[in-house]
Motif scaffolding. Structure first.
Motif, short mmCIF file in Angstrom:
data_model
loop_
_atom_site.label_atom_id
_atom_site.label_comp_id
_atom_site.label_asym_id
_atom_site.label_seq_id
_atom_site.Cartn_x
_atom_site.Cartn_y
_atom_site.Cartn_z
N UNK A 20 -16.25 36.57 -1.51
CA UNK A 20 -17.57 36.90 -0.96
C UNK A 20 -18.36 35.60 -0.80
N UNK A 21 -19.38 35.63 0.07
CA UNK A 21 -20.20 34.44 0.32
C UNK A 21 -20.97 34.03 -0.92
N UNK A 22 -21.30 34.98 -1.78
CA UNK A 22 -22.06 34.66 -2.99
C UNK A 22 -21.20 33.92 -4.04
N UNK A 23 -19.87 33.96 -3.89
CA UNK A 23 -18.97 33.31 -4.85
C UNK A 23 -18.75 31.83 -4.55
N UNK A 24 -19.21 31.35 -3.38
CA UNK A 24 -18.90 29.98 -2.95
C UNK A 24 -19.80 28.95 -3.63
#
Length: 197
Positions: free
Chosen positions: A135-139
């Motif tokens: 997910x984008x929040x994990x980057x």
């Protein structure tokens, strides 16, 4: 009279330079008379090593087994050592680097500018990284002038960039349909104002 004195000088010089008969042990062994300095080579310079002859031959044969055309061994080169964590066993994701340039109709059809298809005329660099199940929040992304560091819970990427970039002026977007991160970085080359004018 002068001639005799020079002959005597030559004989005296010859006697000084020749070795005495008691030091010539090589002739007793049937070998030719070789002066001690002539037997020395480049290997005699420096401290004597304590390794025996068998150990030296083993080391030399191990060295000769390698490919002699290689400049360095693969084990000697570690990439990304300044930001690489050897205890971290996360895999490296697939990525590709694409160099981009802005081309207008005057470049394409008329050839009015000095741009050509080479990488020297490119203005920016696009780095595409495939990150499945992310997910984008994990980057976590850190871009420096010559290094890109990307961390997720499943992947890690430490990438040395082929050209220096303006790290503060780049953009990144995560495409969820393809699970792909696109990072666009403008290149920082000191002579661009001259080459691309």
């Amino acid at each position: 009279m002068e001639h005799l004195s020079s002959l005597q000088n030559l004989q005296a010089l010859s006697a000084l330079l020749s070795t005495p008969a008691d030091e010539e042990s090589d002739e007793e062994d049937g070998k030719q008379n070789v002066k001690p300095m002539a037997r020395m080579g480049p290997g005699h310079i420096g401290a004597l090593s304590s390794a025996s002859g068998k150990e030296k031959k083993a080391v030399n044969s191990a060295y000769l087994k390698k490919n002699t055309k290689d400049i360095w061994d693969v084990d000697e080169v570690t990439e990304g050592t300044h930001l690489d964590d050897l205890a971290d066993l996360r895999p490296q994701p697939e990525y590709e680097i694409i160099l981009k340039q802005t081309v207008g109709t005057e470049d394409l059809f008329l050839g009015m500018s000095r741009k050509d298809p080479s990488s020297m005329c490119c203005e920016s660099m696009l780095v595409r990284v495939k990150l499945p199940d992310t997910k984008a929040s994990d980057l976590v992304l850190d871009v420096r002038e010559t290094f890109l560091d990307l961390r997720t819970p499943k992947y890690k990427l430490g990438l040395h960039l082929p050209h220096p970039v303006h790290s503060g002026e780049g953009t990144a977007r995560f495409i969820t349909e393809r699970a792909e991160l696109e990072i666009t970085l403008p290149m920082n080359r000191p002579l661009d104002c001259i080459n691309l004018a």
